[in-house]
Design a protein around this motif. Structure first.
Motif, PDB file in Angstrom:
ATOM      1  N   MET A 416       0.723   1.459 -10.065  1.00  0.00           N
ATOM      2  CA  MET A 416       1.738   0.717  -9.311  1.00  0.00           C
ATOM      3  C   MET A 416       1.403   0.704  -7.820  1.00  0.00           C
ATOM      4  SD  MET A 416       5.171   2.078 -11.263  1.00  0.00           S
ATOM      5  CE  MET A 416       6.335   0.906 -10.575  1.00  0.00           C
ATOM      6  N   HIS A 417       0.877   1.829  -7.358  1.00  0.00           N
ATOM      7  CA  HIS A 417       0.448   1.932  -5.968  1.00  0.00           C
ATOM      8  C   HIS A 417      -0.621   0.890  -5.650  1.00  0.00           C
ATOM      9  CE1 HIS A 417      -0.736   3.926  -2.236  1.00  0.00           C
ATOM     10  NE2 HIS A 417      -1.972   4.052  -2.678  1.00  0.00           N
ATOM     11  N   ARG A 418      -1.579   0.707  -6.550  1.00  0.00           N
ATOM     12  CA  ARG A 418      -2.634  -0.295  -6.330  1.00  0.00           C
ATOM     13  C   ARG A 418      -2.058  -1.710  -6.373  1.00  0.00           C
ATOM     14  NH1 ARG A 418      -5.287   4.260  -4.982  1.00  0.00           N
ATOM     15  NH2 ARG A 418      -6.060   5.424  -6.769  1.00  0.00           N
ATOM     16  N   CYS A 419      -1.085  -1.945  -7.264  1.00  0.00           N
ATOM     17  CA  CYS A 419      -0.422  -3.263  -7.298  1.00  0.00           C
ATOM     18  C   CYS A 419       0.260  -3.536  -5.967  1.00  0.00           C
ATOM     19  CB  CYS A 419       0.607  -3.311  -8.423  1.00  0.00           C
ATOM     20  SG  CYS A 419      -0.045  -3.123 -10.095  1.00  0.00           S
ATOM     21  N   ALA A 420       0.970  -2.528  -5.469  1.00  0.00           N
ATOM     22  CA  ALA A 420       1.680  -2.688  -4.197  1.00  0.00           C
ATOM     23  C   ALA A 420       0.703  -2.932  -3.057  1.00  0.00           C
ATOM     24  CB  ALA A 420       2.527  -1.446  -3.919  1.00  0.00           C
ATOM     25  N   ARG A 421      -0.464  -2.279  -3.110  1.00  0.00           N
ATOM     26  CA  ARG A 421      -1.470  -2.496  -2.062  1.00  0.00           C
ATOM     27  C   ARG A 421      -1.896  -3.965  -2.009  1.00  0.00           C
ATOM     28  NH1 ARG A 421      -5.794   2.551  -2.306  1.00  0.00           N
ATOM     29  NH2 ARG A 421      -4.861   3.758  -0.603  1.00  0.00           N
ATOM     30  N   ILE A 422      -2.064  -4.561  -3.177  1.00  0.00           N
ATOM     31  CA  ILE A 422      -2.418  -5.985  -3.216  1.00  0.00           C
ATOM     32  C   ILE A 422      -1.325  -6.805  -2.541  1.00  0.00           C
ATOM     33  CG2 ILE A 422      -2.699  -7.986  -4.731  1.00  0.00           C
ATOM     34  CD1 ILE A 422      -4.045  -6.139  -6.757  1.00  0.00           C
ATOM     35  N   ILE A 423      -0.089  -6.562  -2.948  1.00  0.00           N
ATOM     36  CA  ILE A 423       1.033  -7.367  -2.476  1.00  0.00           C
ATOM     37  C   ILE A 423       1.230  -7.208  -0.973  1.00  0.00           C
ATOM     38  CG2 ILE A 423       3.527  -7.722  -2.652  1.00  0.00           C
ATOM     39  CD1 ILE A 423       3.214  -6.668  -5.622  1.00  0.00           C
ATOM     40  N   PHE A 424       1.267  -5.940  -0.490  1.00  0.00           N
ATOM     41  CA  PHE A 424       1.620  -5.786   0.920  1.00  0.00           C
ATOM     42  C   PHE A 424       0.445  -6.092   1.866  1.00  0.00           C
ATOM     43  CE2 PHE A 424       0.415  -1.101   0.742  1.00  0.00           C
ATOM     44  CZ  PHE A 424      -0.377  -1.056   1.880  1.00  0.00           C
ATOM     45  N   SER A 425      -0.788  -5.780   1.457  1.00  0.00           N
ATOM     46  CA  SER A 425      -1.896  -6.017   2.389  1.00  0.00           C
ATOM     47  C   SER A 425      -2.164  -7.512   2.566  1.00  0.00           C
ATOM     48  CB  SER A 425      -3.161  -5.292   1.934  1.00  0.00           C
ATOM     49  OG  SER A 425      -3.624  -5.779   0.693  1.00  0.00           O
ATOM     50  N   LEU A 426      -2.199  -8.264   1.469  1.00  0.00           N
ATOM     51  CA  LEU A 426      -2.413  -9.702   1.596  1.00  0.00           C
ATOM     52  C   LEU A 426      -1.220 -10.380   2.251  1.00  0.00           C
ATOM     53  CD1 LEU A 426      -4.202 -10.732  -1.728  1.00  0.00           C
ATOM     54  CD2 LEU A 426      -5.203 -10.224   0.500  1.00  0.00           C
ATOM     55  N   SER A 427      -0.017  -9.953   1.905  1.00  0.00           N
ATOM     56  CA  SER A 427       1.177 -10.551   2.518  1.00  0.00           C
ATOM     57  C   SER A 427       1.209 -10.275   4.011  1.00  0.00           C
ATOM     58  CB  SER A 427       2.442 -10.005   1.856  1.00  0.00           C
ATOM     59  OG  SER A 427       2.507 -10.385   0.500  1.00  0.00           O
ATOM     60  N   PHE A 428       0.763  -9.086   4.421  1.00  0.00           N
ATOM     61  CA  PHE A 428       0.689  -8.779   5.855  1.00  0.00           C
ATOM     62  C   PHE A 428      -0.297  -9.707   6.547  1.00  0.00           C
ATOM     63  CE2 PHE A 428      -1.574  -6.707   9.327  1.00  0.00           C
ATOM     64  CZ  PHE A 428      -0.521  -6.449  10.199  1.00  0.00           C
ATOM     65  N   HIS A 429      -1.478  -9.888   5.963  1.00  0.00           N
ATOM     66  CA  HIS A 429      -2.486 -10.740   6.608  1.00  0.00           C
ATOM     67  C   HIS A 429      -2.103 -12.213   6.580  1.00  0.00           C
ATOM     68  CE1 HIS A 429      -5.424  -7.815   7.823  1.00  0.00           C
ATOM     69  NE2 HIS A 429      -5.372  -7.230   6.637  1.00  0.00           N
ATOM     70  N   LEU A 430      -1.211 -12.580   5.648  1.00  0.00           N
ATOM     71  CA  LEU A 430      -0.664 -13.944   5.640  1.00  0.00           C
ATOM     72  C   LEU A 430       0.562 -14.058   6.537  1.00  0.00           C
ATOM     73  CD1 LEU A 430      -0.931 -14.710   1.804  1.00  0.00           C
ATOM     74  CD2 LEU A 430      -2.292 -15.773   3.624  1.00  0.00           C
ATOM     75  N   GLN A 436       6.861  -2.494   8.529  1.00  0.00           N
ATOM     76  CA  GLN A 436       8.025  -1.789   8.004  1.00  0.00           C
ATOM     77  C   GLN A 436       8.361  -2.259   6.597  1.00  0.00           C
ATOM     78  OE1 GLN A 436       9.709   0.875   9.529  1.00  0.00           O
ATOM     79  NE2 GLN A 436      10.387   1.004   7.412  1.00  0.00           N
ATOM     80  N   GLU A 437       8.228  -3.548   6.336  1.00  0.00           N
ATOM     81  CA  GLU A 437       8.474  -4.065   4.989  1.00  0.00           C
ATOM     82  C   GLU A 437       7.428  -3.543   4.003  1.00  0.00           C
ATOM     83  OE1 GLU A 437      10.686  -8.346   5.985  1.00  0.00           O
ATOM     84  OE2 GLU A 437       8.486  -8.214   5.996  1.00  0.00           O
ATOM     85  N   CYS A 438       6.200  -3.335   4.484  1.00  0.00           N
ATOM     86  CA  CYS A 438       5.161  -2.747   3.632  1.00  0.00           C
ATOM     87  C   CYS A 438       5.544  -1.326   3.236  1.00  0.00           C
ATOM     88  CB  CYS A 438       3.822  -2.736   4.368  1.00  0.00           C
ATOM     89  SG  CYS A 438       3.159  -4.371   4.781  1.00  0.00           S
ATOM     90  N   ILE A 439       6.037  -0.554   4.204  1.00  0.00           N
ATOM     91  CA  ILE A 439       6.473   0.817   3.934  1.00  0.00           C
ATOM     92  C   ILE A 439       7.620   0.811   2.923  1.00  0.00           C
ATOM     93  CG2 ILE A 439       7.548   2.865   4.948  1.00  0.00           C
ATOM     94  CD1 ILE A 439       6.031   2.142   7.565  1.00  0.00           C
ATOM     95  N   ASP A 440       8.598  -0.053   3.157  1.00  0.00           N
ATOM     96  CA  ASP A 440       9.763  -0.120   2.267  1.00  0.00           C
ATOM     97  C   ASP A 440       9.364  -0.487   0.844  1.00  0.00           C
ATOM     98  OD1 ASP A 440      11.345   0.517   4.430  1.00  0.00           O
ATOM     99  OD2 ASP A 440      11.947  -1.546   4.848  1.00  0.00           O
ATOM    100  N   LEU A 441       8.368  -1.363   0.686  1.00  0.00           N
ATOM    101  CA  LEU A 441       7.888  -1.740  -0.644  1.00  0.00           C
ATOM    102  C   LEU A 441       7.349  -0.516  -1.376  1.00  0.00           C
ATOM    103  CD1 LEU A 441       7.054  -4.021  -2.723  1.00  0.00           C
ATOM    104  CD2 LEU A 441       4.821  -3.988  -1.592  1.00  0.00           C
ATOM    105  N   LEU A 442       6.558   0.299  -0.684  1.00  0.00           N
ATOM    106  CA  LEU A 442       5.985   1.487  -1.308  1.00  0.00           C
ATOM    107  C   LEU A 442       7.062   2.497  -1.688  1.00  0.00           C
ATOM    108  CD1 LEU A 442       2.805   2.052   0.886  1.00  0.00           C
ATOM    109  CD2 LEU A 442       2.854   1.360  -1.509  1.00  0.00           C
ATOM    110  N   VAL A 443       8.088   2.614  -0.864  1.00  0.00           N
ATOM    111  CA  VAL A 443       9.168   3.566  -1.144  1.00  0.00           C
ATOM    112  C   VAL A 443      10.035   3.073  -2.294  1.00  0.00           C
ATOM    113  CG1 VAL A 443      11.256   4.645  -0.215  1.00  0.00           C
ATOM    114  CG2 VAL A 443       9.192   4.508   1.193  1.00  0.00           C
ATOM    115  N   ASN A 444      10.453   1.815  -2.215  1.00  0.00           N
ATOM    116  CA  ASN A 444      11.445   1.298  -3.165  1.00  0.00           C
ATOM    117  C   ASN A 444      10.847   0.833  -4.490  1.00  0.00           C
ATOM    118  OD1 ASN A 444      13.414   1.701  -1.149  1.00  0.00           O
ATOM    119  ND2 ASN A 444      13.040  -0.328  -0.288  1.00  0.00           N
ATOM    120  N   LYS A 445       9.640   0.287  -4.446  1.00  0.00           N
ATOM    121  CA  LYS A 445       9.060  -0.302  -5.648  1.00  0.00           C
ATOM    122  C   LYS A 445       8.141   0.665  -6.391  1.00  0.00           C
ATOM    123  CE  LYS A 445       8.771  -4.306  -7.940  1.00  0.00           C
ATOM    124  NZ  LYS A 445       9.937  -4.976  -8.525  1.00  0.00           N
TER     125      LYS A 445
END
Length: 536
Positions: A416-430, A436-445
């Motif tokens: 799940m951690h690797r899935c979240a890395r895909i979502i937050f890293s690409l979304s950040f670069h886009l 802060q939303e990246c941090i919250d994703l890792l905590v909540n999801k």
């Protein structure tokens, strides 16, 4: 560099491609891909530098001083003193007006790093002459000191007023670095503090640059398609988490089951012994199941070190290779930080991490790549190194390496951690997610401890990794997993033959790895087309 890379591309075209062996054809395609990528990067880096130019109008003159020194041209010390004095005035003037330019936070952050790099270059230039040329020192000692202080003050001012990072003292310039997707190549040294996220800024590169990176990695998917893969894999993980949660008596509330697993940690002082036992367990499993060749020297040569509290603020989990660096609290940490570290590095999370870092993961990779086609290191990619370690997580899951529900939760947490890395890293670069939303994703999801999530995002966005590094784990793993189904699932290769083959082509993009193993027909104008996930 444009001329340099262009000449090499022209040279490649003169070679008789069809006369090469398969290895030669693979190397040709890799080298051509590398040169084309470097040319695209020069354009992207040029654009990034142009964005910060208004914030550092003094840059060209400082660079000119250092280039004059490198060419060993004679200097006029009196004229240099006037130049340094004028530069100081420029810096002071830009400080008075910088806020009126209203730069983006990320651009201002890049300008701070560039200013620190310029300050470092200026110091190198000054030190070369100072004391060795009496006239130079007489004229320039005070002008240089004033300019150096002005640059330090300017960097701190922009850092605090525009970027929003409070600095207790001017930052020490670091040597500029450059790597794939790391902007124009400046890095910042940050002193992280527990509970503080203000230092996490990052530098989103945008969709065009992401597509260039994916093209270099020979991955024919858009950033949006990759994010969709991450979301689909995350949904699979959540479903499996619920199954394990039910087995533990928590129903579908897998967060409660995760809390149960987090509290299964060893006592202080016991972590090294636990890591050793887990490492030996993984080695025994791959050997008993005839999965891969493990040379005796590889089994004997891995080592262990403990991570400092400061390092854990950036890397809250294990790091590995020949030396596994163990994250576990020390006596100097506050109680809250101790508990987060122990819970985040519990027995079952660790069980799913040790084989990733050692054998059959990074340590075995390093051992084999040092002995097989090491010249290909220039084409190195995390989609091979991180992807292969993650592929082992997928394969070991299929082979029931997870013996208990707690083991399964430990393995699923990291997937799940690797899935979240895909979502937050690409979304950040886009520019679709903030740090802060990246941090919250890792905590909540995913269920991370907040300090661990903060450290993970800090590490992901600080510029020391390329923009695709965080997606390389799962995407590279899925590529190698798809090949496993294609070759082992069909009976064309055994597990051992396939896994040995993965380690003997060195750290190259996975599509070229596939071409080498399957003896795929290649042309000099090869274009990536392998839709590896569509068949999963």
């Amino acid at each position: 560099f444009k001329k340099f890379y262009g000449e090499w591309l022209a040279s490649l075209k003169t070679l008789e491609f069809d006369s090469f062996s398969q290895d030669g054809k693979v190397d040709y395609v890799l080298f051509k891909n590398h040169l084309e990528y470097e040319l695209r990067q020069l354009d992207i880096q040029g654009q990034q530098i142009s964005e910060i130019q208004p914030l550092i109008p003094f840059a060209e003159t400082i660079i000119g001083l250092e280039e004059t020194r490198r060419r060993m041209e004679p200097i006029d010390s009196a004229k240099i003193a006037a130049t340094l004095t004028e530069l100081r005035k420029q810096v002071d003037e830009r400080r008075r007006t910088v806020e009126s330019l209203k730069p983006k936070k990320t651009v201002a952050n890049r300008a701070v790093m560039a200013t620190n790099g310029l300050r470092n270059s200026l110091r190198n230039w000054y030190t070369f002459y100072n004391g060795y040329d009496p006239m130079f020192t007489w004229w320039n000692e005070e002008p240089y000191r004033s300019l150096d202080q002005a640059l330090a003050s300017y960097a701190s001012f922009v850092n605090e007023k525009v970027v929003g990072i409070k600095t207790d003292a001017p930052q020490t310039p670091t040597t500029p670095t450059r790597g794939p997707g790391q902007g124009q190549g400046f890095q910042r040294q940050i002193t992280a503090r527990p509970g503080d996220t203000s230092d996490i800024v990052g530098d989103p590169i945008g969709r065009e640059a992401l597509i260039s990176e994916l093209r270099s990695e020979m991955i024919p998917y858009t950033p949006e398609e990759i994010i969709a893969i991450g979301e689909k894999e995350m949904a699979w993980c959540e479903n499996e988490m619920k199954k394990a949660s039910r087995d533990l008596g928590y129903g579908d509330d897998w967060h409660k089951a995760l809390e149960h697993v987090k509290n299964l940690y060893v006592d202080p002082g016991k972590q090294p012994q636990m890591i050793r036992d887990l490492a030996l367990e993984a080695i025994k499993f791959v050997e008993d199941n005839n999965l891969v060749t493990v040379p005796e020297l590889a089994k004997e040569s891995w080592r262990m070190e403990m991570m400092t509290p400061e390092r854990q603020l950036v890397s809250p989990f294990f790091l590995g290779g020949e030396v596994i660096q163990v994250s576990f609290p020390t006596n100097t940490m506050a109680h809250e930080q101790k508990m987060m570290s122990m819970r985040g590095n519990n027995i079952h999370f660790s069980r799913a991490t040790v084989h990733h870092e050692l054998i059959p993961g990074h340590h075995l990779q390093g051992f084999m790549s040092a002995r097989n086609k090491p010249y290909r290191a220039v084409f190195g990619t995390p989609f091979w190194s991180e992807g292969n370690a993650l592929y082992w997580e997928l394969l070991l899951w299929d082979l029931n390496f997870a013996k208990t529900p707690e083991n399964r939760i430990g393995m699923l947490f990291w997937r799940m951690h690797r899935c979240a890395r895909i979502i937050f890293s690409l979304s950040f670069h886009l520019e679709k997610m903030t740090p802060q939303e990246c941090i919250d994703l890792l905590v909540n999801k995913v269920g991370h401890e907040r300090d661990n999530a903060t450290a993970e995002v800090r590490r992901s966005l600080d510029g020391s990794y390329g923009p695709l590094y965080q997606i390389a784990y799962l995407i590279g793993g899925l590529q190698q997993y798809a090949m496993h189904k294609e070759l082992v699932g069909s009976g064309k290769m055994t597990n051992r033959a396939y896994n040995d083959a993965l380690l003997k082509e060195n750290r190259i993009p996975i599509e070229m790895l596939r071409a080498a193993i399957t003896n795929q027909r290649l042309t000099r104008d090869f274009v990536t087309s392998w839709r590896f996930y569509d068949h999963r």
